[in-house]
Design an enzyme around this catalytic site. Structure first.
Site, PDB file in Angstrom:
ATOM      1  N   THR A 176       0.856  -1.193   0.000  1.00 25.46           N
ATOM      2  CA  THR A 176       0.000   0.000   0.000  1.00 25.46           C
ATOM      3  C   THR A 176       0.886   1.235   0.000  1.00 25.46           C
ATOM      4  OG1 THR A 176      -1.679  -1.210   1.207  1.00 25.46           O
ATOM      5  CG2 THR A 176      -1.818   1.197   1.300  1.00 25.46           C
ATOM      6  N   ARG A 180      -8.091  -9.697   3.814  1.00 28.31           N
ATOM      7  CA  ARG A 180      -8.136  -9.465   5.266  1.00 28.31           C
ATOM      8  C   ARG A 180      -7.381 -10.578   5.960  1.00 28.31           C
ATOM      9  NH1 ARG A 180     -14.414 -10.138   5.449  1.00 28.31           N
ATOM     10  NH2 ARG A 180     -13.686 -11.597   3.847  1.00 28.31           N
ATOM     11  N   LYS A 209      -6.945   1.914  -3.124  1.00 26.51           N
ATOM     12  CA  LYS A 209      -6.600   1.142  -1.924  1.00 26.51           C
ATOM     13  C   LYS A 209      -6.804   1.976  -0.649  1.00 26.51           C
ATOM     14  CE  LYS A 209      -4.840  -1.760   0.875  1.00 26.51           C
ATOM     15  NZ  LYS A 209      -5.341  -3.062   1.197  1.00 26.51           N
ATOM     16  N   CYS A 213      -3.167  -2.376   9.099  1.00 23.53           N
ATOM     17  CA  CYS A 213      -3.605  -1.687   7.875  1.00 23.53           C
ATOM     18  C   CYS A 213      -4.444  -0.438   8.136  1.00 23.53           C
ATOM     19  CB  CYS A 213      -4.375  -2.661   6.996  1.00 23.53           C
ATOM     20  SG  CYS A 213      -3.399  -4.112   6.609  1.00 23.53           S
TER      21      CYS A 213
HETATM   22  C1  UGA Z   1      -8.151  -4.528   6.259  1.00 24.49           C
HETATM   23  C2  UGA Z   1      -9.205  -4.475   5.148  1.00 24.49           C
HETATM   24  O1  UGA Z   1     -10.431  -4.997   5.637  1.00 24.49           O
HETATM   25  C3  UGA Z   1      -8.759  -5.291   3.928  1.00 24.49           C
HETATM   26  O2  UGA Z   1      -9.704  -5.161   2.876  1.00 24.49           O
HETATM   27  C4  UGA Z   1      -7.397  -4.762   3.454  1.00 24.49           C
HETATM   28  O3  UGA Z   1      -6.895  -5.510   2.364  1.00 24.49           O
HETATM   29  C5  UGA Z   1      -6.403  -4.838   4.599  1.00 24.49           C
HETATM   30  O4  UGA Z   1      -6.898  -4.082   5.726  1.00 24.49           O
HETATM   31  C6  UGA Z   1      -5.100  -4.278   4.121  1.00 24.49           C
HETATM   32  O5  UGA Z   1      -5.041  -3.082   3.836  1.00 24.49           O
HETATM   33  O6  UGA Z   1      -4.156  -5.046   3.897  1.00 24.49           O
HETATM   34  P1  UGA Z   1      -7.497  -6.348   8.137  1.00 24.49           P
HETATM   35  O7  UGA Z   1      -6.574  -5.299   8.678  1.00 24.49           O
HETATM   36  O8  UGA Z   1      -7.003  -7.731   7.965  1.00 24.49           O
HETATM   37  O9  UGA Z   1      -8.055  -5.901   6.688  1.00 24.49           O
HETATM   38  O10 UGA Z   1      -8.728  -6.444   9.129  1.00 24.49           O
HETATM   39  P2  UGA Z   1     -10.247  -5.960   9.134  1.00 24.49           P
HETATM   40  O11 UGA Z   1     -11.115  -7.135   9.002  1.00 24.49           O
HETATM   41  O12 UGA Z   1     -10.457  -4.830   8.217  1.00 24.49           O
HETATM   42  O13 UGA Z   1     -10.370  -5.419  10.638  1.00 24.49           O
HETATM   43  C7  UGA Z   1      -9.631  -4.286  11.055  1.00 24.49           C
HETATM   44  C8  UGA Z   1     -10.032  -3.865  12.442  1.00 24.49           C
HETATM   45  O14 UGA Z   1     -11.332  -3.305  12.453  1.00 24.49           O
HETATM   46  C9  UGA Z   1     -10.053  -4.988  13.484  1.00 24.49           C
HETATM   47  O15 UGA Z   1      -9.435  -4.523  14.666  1.00 24.49           O
HETATM   48  C10 UGA Z   1     -11.537  -5.249  13.726  1.00 24.49           C
HETATM   49  O16 UGA Z   1     -11.810  -5.707  15.007  1.00 24.49           O
HETATM   50  C11 UGA Z   1     -12.107  -3.859  13.509  1.00 24.49           C
HETATM   51  N1  UGA Z   1     -13.527  -3.879  13.080  1.00 24.49           N
HETATM   52  C12 UGA Z   1     -13.884  -4.440  11.909  1.00 24.49           C
HETATM   53  C13 UGA Z   1     -14.476  -3.273  13.902  1.00 24.49           C
HETATM   54  O17 UGA Z   1     -14.175  -2.743  14.993  1.00 24.49           O
HETATM   55  N2  UGA Z   1     -15.789  -3.266  13.479  1.00 24.49           N
HETATM   56  C14 UGA Z   1     -16.173  -3.817  12.301  1.00 24.49           C
HETATM   57  O18 UGA Z   1     -17.380  -3.751  11.972  1.00 24.49           O
HETATM   58  C15 UGA Z   1     -15.197  -4.426  11.509  1.00 24.49           C
END
Ligand code: UGA
Length: 434
Positions: A125, A158, A208, A264
């Site tokens: 990124t 993710r 992105k 991320c």
């Molecule tokens: C995130 C994006 O979702 C991916 O699409 C992207 O490719 C990735 O970053 C990246 O840039 O490489 P990720 O960091 O693996 O993926 O995790 P997420 O599922 O996005 O969760 C991120 C955070 O948000 C976690 O701490 C989760 O607990 C929190 N979250 C997620 C919430 O507090 N509420 C929600 O409704 C969803």
């Protein structure tokens, strides 16, 4: 095809295994002998469901090669993916030094007179304009007769569902000025579903950041609404369920909790603010998203400090989300730091990340490999990650083991009504404590 990934983090290693599994010859270049040795033996280093099996399968089939050397992979590859980290600097900017170092090494390793085009595609990124800088580095340092083209191919996987996301993305974004590069990348992605978005370099880079900023915004929106609920007696889950029924809004990725962590969203929103500032754009909207992400944690720690009936606490769930062993920017770390500062004694449990947390806190806290042992005689339990195993845990037993039946649930796993029936003192996010 023969392709190379430089970097074997979540993006590099998962993508390498997936493309090897389609029958391609895949090289992965790392920079630590110890890690390359482990990967060669089938140890993925990171925890990601299904990854170890896929790694072992493709190593055995001879399609996946790990090395420290650039020579053979760069000489033989049609596409070279840069998938190294772009961690945040102290001022929030993305640190691009690894990306640029790698670009230079590729250029210097490309053989003289290599006939076929080599596509250098950035999966890391990176801020808008970075691929243009990569292009300049390549032009300056590569042999003059060797053709290259630059493409931006951002990744949307993710952690925790990385294999599924790589195989079933909503979209495959390819940005390039070279038709040949686009065609090669389209060919490589043929077995993968998802809409194709073919665009220019700058748009691909911005897509992105914009996607991650939107995800962070949804979460901070949900958390901000939870503050309104706490002040008015409304129930945040009922409010967001109803709001999300509007198809223009949707309910997914709008769960209130302890804010977004991981490697991320926190870093990308900060980088986007910096990019905005450097472009003379007022990016205070994103600054607010970031501030709310901090406020949710402070709001929750205040609840704990105000209501915990003693100094002996347990924490369940330490990763930034379930399904991973990654604790980078995990909300749990904020709570551990704060509670230690306030002289609480802490016992912690996580299904897979205990060793990572041990490296940070050593003897300062107690570690458990079983959730029940972790809560024996504690004054309160704090839940910071919504692992499935907590959702239907034996709450009667939990109550019997604890000294005081106090639960601070940062992920709204249980219903306040059930907890009231079980005679817990239950604090959650944006809902009344009954
Ligand atoms: C995130 C994006 O979702 C991916 O699409 C992207 O490719 C990735 O970053 C990246 O840039 O490489 P990720 O960091 O693996 O993926 O995790 P997420 O599922 O996005 O969760 C991120 C955070 O948000 C976690 O701490 C989760 O607990 C929190 N979250 C997620 C919430 O507090 N509420 C929600 O409704 C969803």
């Amino acid at each position: 095809m023969t392709i190379t990934f430089i970097g074997h983090g979540y993006v590099g290693l998962v993508s390498a295994c997936v493309f090897a599994d389609f029958g391609n010859t895949v090289w992965v270049i790392g920079h630590t002998q110890e890690k390359i040795d482990r990967l060669k033996k089938g140890d993925p280093i990171i925890y990601e469901p299904g990854l170890e099996e896929l790694l072992k399968k493709n190593l055995k089939a001879g399609r996946l090669n790990f090395t420290l050397s650039y020579k053979e992979p760069i000489a033989s590859s049609e596409i070279v993916f840069i998938s190294v980290g772009t961690p945040p600097k102290n001022n929030g900017e993305a640190d691009l030094s690894a990306v640029f170092n790698v670009a230079r090494k590729i250029a210097e390793t490309l053989p003289n007179n290599k006939k076929n085009l080599t596509v250098i595609s950035c999966k890391s990124t990176v801020p808008v304009g970075t691929n243009k800088k990569i292009e300049k580095i390549l032009e300056k340092h590569k042999p003059k007769n060797t053709p290259v083209a630059v493409a931006s191919c951002p990744e949307f996987l993710r952690e925790g569902t990385a294999l599924y996301d790589t195989l079933n993305p909503d979209r495959v974004v390819i940005g390039s000025e070279s038709k040949k590069a686009i065609d090669l990348l389209l060919k490589l992605h043929e077995p993968i579903s998802g809409k194709r978005v073919i665009t220019d370099l700058a748009s691909a880079e911005l897509i992105k950041y914009a996607a991650n900023a939107m995800l962070a915004t949804k979460i901070s929106f949900a958390n901000l609404i939870s503050f309104y609920c706490e002040k008015t007696g409304a129930d945040v889950e009922a409010v967001l369920d109803a709001v999300g029924l509007d198809k223009r809004i949707g309910r997914v990725f709008m769960n209130p909790g302890l804010g977004y962590g991981g490697s991320c969203l926190p870093k990308d929103i900060k980088a986007l603010i910096k990019i905005g500032q450097s472009l003379g754009i007022n990016a205070s909207f994103f600054e607010e998203v970031d501030i709310i992400n901090q406020l949710v944690k402070e709001n929750f720690i205040n609840k704990i400090l105000k209501h915990a009936p003693g100094k002996k606490l347990a924490i369940w769930g330490l990763t930034f989300k379930p399904g991973t062993d990654d604790i980078r920017f995990a909300p749990s770390l904020f709570f551990i730091d704060k509670l230690l500062q306030y002289k609480f004694s802490l016992s912690v449990y996580d299904p897979i990340a205990i060793n990572n947390v041990k490296k940070l806190y050593r003897e300062k806290i107690k570690y458990y490999s079983n959730p029940y042992n972790c809560i024996k005689n504690v004054n309160a339990l704090i839940i910071t990650t919504e692992w499935n195993e907590f959702k239907q845990i034996d709450l009667d037993k939990v109550k019997r083991l604890m000294k005081h039946p106090f639960i601070f649930d940062g992920r709204n796993i249980y219903s306040p009504e059930t907890m009231k029936k079980l005679q817990f003192k239950y604090y959650s996010i944006g809902r009344k404590s009954l």
